[in-house]
Design a protein around this motif. Structure first.
Motif, PDB file in Angstrom:
ATOM      1  N   LEU A  37      68.545  42.635  33.518  1.00  0.00           N
ATOM      2  CA  LEU A  37      69.192  43.689  32.758  1.00  0.00           C
ATOM      3  C   LEU A  37      69.945  43.036  31.613  1.00  0.00           C
ATOM      4  O   LEU A  37      70.373  41.875  31.715  1.00  0.00           O
ATOM      5  N   THR A  38      70.124  43.740  30.513  1.00  0.00           N
ATOM      6  CA  THR A  38      70.836  43.160  29.374  1.00  0.00           C
ATOM      7  C   THR A  38      71.967  44.077  28.914  1.00  0.00           C
ATOM      8  O   THR A  38      71.891  45.301  29.033  1.00  0.00           O
ATOM      9  N   PHE A  39      73.019  43.432  28.408  1.00  0.00           N
ATOM     10  CA  PHE A  39      74.127  44.133  27.780  1.00  0.00           C
ATOM     11  C   PHE A  39      74.697  43.213  26.707  1.00  0.00           C
ATOM     12  O   PHE A  39      75.164  42.107  27.012  1.00  0.00           O
ATOM     13  N   GLN A  40      74.615  43.653  25.450  1.00  0.00           N
ATOM     14  CA  GLN A  40      75.078  42.845  24.321  1.00  0.00           C
ATOM     15  C   GLN A  40      74.447  41.458  24.389  1.00  0.00           C
ATOM     16  O   GLN A  40      73.242  41.326  24.352  1.00  0.00           O
ATOM     17  N   ASN A  41      75.283  40.394  24.508  1.00  0.00           N
ATOM     18  CA  ASN A  41      74.748  39.027  24.516  1.00  0.00           C
ATOM     19  C   ASN A  41      74.359  38.545  25.911  1.00  0.00           C
ATOM     20  O   ASN A  41      73.967  37.381  26.070  1.00  0.00           O
ATOM     21  N   PHE A  42      74.456  39.381  26.903  1.00  0.00           N
ATOM     22  CA  PHE A  42      74.281  38.934  28.282  1.00  0.00           C
ATOM     23  C   PHE A  42      72.973  39.428  28.881  1.00  0.00           C
ATOM     24  O   PHE A  42      72.604  40.588  28.743  1.00  0.00           O
ATOM     25  N   GLN A  43      72.292  38.513  29.560  1.00  0.00           N
ATOM     26  CA  GLN A  43      71.090  38.845  30.322  1.00  0.00           C
ATOM     27  C   GLN A  43      71.370  38.511  31.788  1.00  0.00           C
ATOM     28  O   GLN A  43      71.607  37.354  32.135  1.00  0.00           O
ATOM     29  N   VAL A  44      71.364  39.522  32.631  1.00  0.00           N
ATOM     30  CA  VAL A  44      71.638  39.342  34.051  1.00  0.00           C
ATOM     31  C   VAL A  44      70.311  39.271  34.802  1.00  0.00           C
ATOM     32  O   VAL A  44      69.511  40.203  34.746  1.00  0.00           O
ATOM     33  N   ILE A  45      70.088  38.163  35.491  1.00  0.00           N
ATOM     34  CA  ILE A  45      68.840  37.945  36.220  1.00  0.00           C
ATOM     35  C   ILE A  45      69.142  38.012  37.718  1.00  0.00           C
ATOM     36  O   ILE A  45      70.025  37.307  38.213  1.00  0.00           O
ATOM     37  N   TYR A  46      68.406  38.854  38.427  1.00  0.00           N
ATOM     38  CA  TYR A  46      68.665  39.061  39.842  1.00  0.00           C
ATOM     39  C   TYR A  46      67.340  39.165  40.589  1.00  0.00           C
ATOM     40  O   TYR A  46      66.269  39.309  39.990  1.00  0.00           O
ATOM     41  N   ILE A  47      67.413  39.093  41.909  1.00  0.00           N
ATOM     42  CA  ILE A  47      66.219  39.148  42.739  1.00  0.00           C
ATOM     43  C   ILE A  47      65.743  40.594  42.877  1.00  0.00           C
ATOM     44  O   ILE A  47      66.556  41.514  43.020  1.00  0.00           O
ATOM     45  N   SER A  48      64.455  40.769  42.827  1.00  0.00           N
ATOM     46  CA  SER A  48      63.877  42.104  42.979  1.00  0.00           C
ATOM     47  C   SER A  48      64.336  42.724  44.295  1.00  0.00           C
ATOM     48  O   SER A  48      64.351  42.075  45.336  1.00  0.00           O
ATOM     49  N   GLY A  49      64.754  43.975  44.211  1.00  0.00           N
ATOM     50  CA  GLY A  49      65.281  44.648  45.384  1.00  0.00           C
ATOM     51  C   GLY A  49      66.793  44.681  45.422  1.00  0.00           C
ATOM     52  O   GLY A  49      67.391  45.350  46.262  1.00  0.00           O
ATOM     53  N   GLN A  50      67.420  43.938  44.508  1.00  0.00           N
ATOM     54  CA  GLN A  50      68.884  43.914  44.438  1.00  0.00           C
ATOM     55  C   GLN A  50      69.370  44.482  43.101  1.00  0.00           C
ATOM     56  O   GLN A  50      70.260  43.944  42.457  1.00  0.00           O
ATOM     57  N   GLU A  51      68.759  45.593  42.717  1.00  0.00           N
ATOM     58  CA  GLU A  51      69.116  46.228  41.455  1.00  0.00           C
ATOM     59  C   GLU A  51      70.591  46.623  41.413  1.00  0.00           C
ATOM     60  O   GLU A  51      71.226  46.589  40.360  1.00  0.00           O
ATOM     61  N   ASN A  52      71.123  46.994  42.580  1.00  0.00           N
ATOM     62  CA  ASN A  52      72.537  47.402  42.620  1.00  0.00           C
ATOM     63  C   ASN A  52      73.463  46.246  42.255  1.00  0.00           C
ATOM     64  O   ASN A  52      74.481  46.435  41.588  1.00  0.00           O
ATOM     65  N   VAL A  53      73.091  45.032  42.661  1.00  0.00           N
ATOM     66  CA  VAL A  53      73.889  43.847  42.306  1.00  0.00           C
ATOM     67  C   VAL A  53      73.830  43.610  40.801  1.00  0.00           C
ATOM     68  O   VAL A  53      74.846  43.332  40.156  1.00  0.00           O
ATOM     69  N   GLY A  54      72.630  43.731  40.232  1.00  0.00           N
ATOM     70  CA  GLY A  54      72.492  43.582  38.780  1.00  0.00           C
ATOM     71  C   GLY A  54      73.332  44.596  38.028  1.00  0.00           C
ATOM     72  O   GLY A  54      73.992  44.266  37.037  1.00  0.00           O
ATOM     73  N   GLN A  55      73.338  45.839  38.498  1.00  0.00           N
ATOM     74  CA  GLN A  55      74.135  46.893  37.862  1.00  0.00           C
ATOM     75  C   GLN A  55      75.632  46.603  37.970  1.00  0.00           C
ATOM     76  O   GLN A  55      76.392  46.855  37.024  1.00  0.00           O
ATOM     77  N   ILE A  56      76.057  46.062  39.111  1.00  0.00           N
ATOM     78  CA  ILE A  56      77.471  45.719  39.288  1.00  0.00           C
ATOM     79  C   ILE A  56      77.894  44.645  38.289  1.00  0.00           C
ATOM     80  O   ILE A  56      78.959  44.740  37.664  1.00  0.00           O
TER      81      ILE A  56
END
Length: 316
Positions: A37-56
């Motif tokens: 997931l991306t926001f401004q200058n940040f790209q958050v990389i997470y394991i598939s199935g843990q979308e909630n962690v990426g959103q947090i």
């Protein structure tokens, strides 16, 4: 005939092994599939199935980046990756490094990458927020000061300060105990923090860094806030900025901090259980002595009264 049979059997076994290995590889690849997931200058990389962690993580960035941008008077450039690891082993072996087990997150300035533990296997969302904030401070710190040489305690102390760490009674007592037992860590040794194998030593290093930053904040003139001090560092370097702002060099600052710890926290040693045991025993002994003495006097008075009564009866 036998040779042909053996060849066919070997071929079938080999095919079966390849099929099993392919299946295992496919399953493993599916397990470690990553999303972002991306926001401004940040790209958050997470394991598939843990979308909630990426959103947090994205939500934490949205909440805290404006505050950090104001504090450092800086807008980030380039892309910063935040990798949320799926296990303790993935975290410790990230980029083939042996990251200390006590670490909750780590930032690699040269790669502009942050690696953090997922709350699904370590800590909680509150821990994640604390670690994200701490490492975000490092992101801004390195962007602000670039290749300038600043003491690591200042970098770590600011990160603790900005992640809302506090010097409460418990932490003040830790500093007082370390001071009294000559176990405070020399500030130049904090530069080797990443090599510390002991969690307790690392925690003391972070605590000292936070305490020193808080002490420095009070030592700065009233007209000099953090942004002004940081801009002076950018313009003239750490040593000159520190001298101009406080009248002290690194050694003077460290000595003043030691004196502050001695003056402000020594009394807290009285709260130690070990310190209280002997005074408490003395008090118990004194109280016990007076109780026994009081009881003995009552017994003697009672005996005297009884003897007086017996004498009166004899006269009758």
């Amino acid at each position: 005939m036998n040779r042909k049979y053996l060849f066919t059997l070997s071929h079938n076994i080999l095919f079966l092994l390849i099929t099993i290995l392919s299946f295992l590889y496919t399953g493993t690849a599916a397990q470690i599939e990553r999303k972002s997931l991306t926001f401004q200058n940040f790209q958050v990389i997470y394991i598939s199935g843990q979308e909630n962690v990426g959103q947090i993580v994205i939500k934490l960035i949205e909440n805290h980046v404006p505050q950090l941008s104001r504090f450092y008077e800086l807008n980030l450039s380039g892309t910063i990756k935040i990798v949320v690891t799926g296990s303790a082993n993935d975290f410790r072996k990230y980029r083939n490094l042996n990251i200390p087990a006590w670490s909750g997150a780590l930032y690699f300035p040269s790669k502009k990458e942050m690696v953090v533990k997922s709350p699904t296997w370590a800590g909680s969302v509150a821990n994640l927020e604390e670690h994200i904030l701490h490492e975000l401070s490092h992101v801004y710190f390195h962007e602000k000061f670039g290749s300038q040489k600043l003491p690591l305690w200042y970098n770590e102390g600011l990160a603790e300060y900005l992640s809302n760490a506090k010097i409460d009674i418990a932490n003040a007592l830790k500093l007082a105990n370390a001071f009294a037992t000559h176990n405070l860590i020399p500030f130049e040794e904090i530069d080797s923090l990443i090599t510390f194998s002991s969690r307790s030593k690392a925690e003391l290093a972070y605590l000292q860094s936070l305490s020193m930053v808080s002490f420095l904040k009070e030592a700065l003139p009233q007209h000099t806030n953090w942004p002004k001090f940081h801009n002076l560092i950018v313009q003239e370097g750490w040593e000159i900025a520190l001298k101009k702002s406080t009248g002290m060099d690194d050694l003077d600052l460290e000595i003043a901090w030691y004196n502050f710890i001695d003056k402000e926290y020594r009394w807290l040693l009285l709260l130690n259980i070990e310190t209280l045991i002997w005074p408490a025993l003395v008090v118990v002994l004194i109280v016990g002595f007076f109780i026994i003495r009081f009881r003995n006097k009552r017994k003697i008075r009672k005996w005297n009264d009884e003897e007086s009564g017996d004498s009166f009866s004899d006269l009758q």
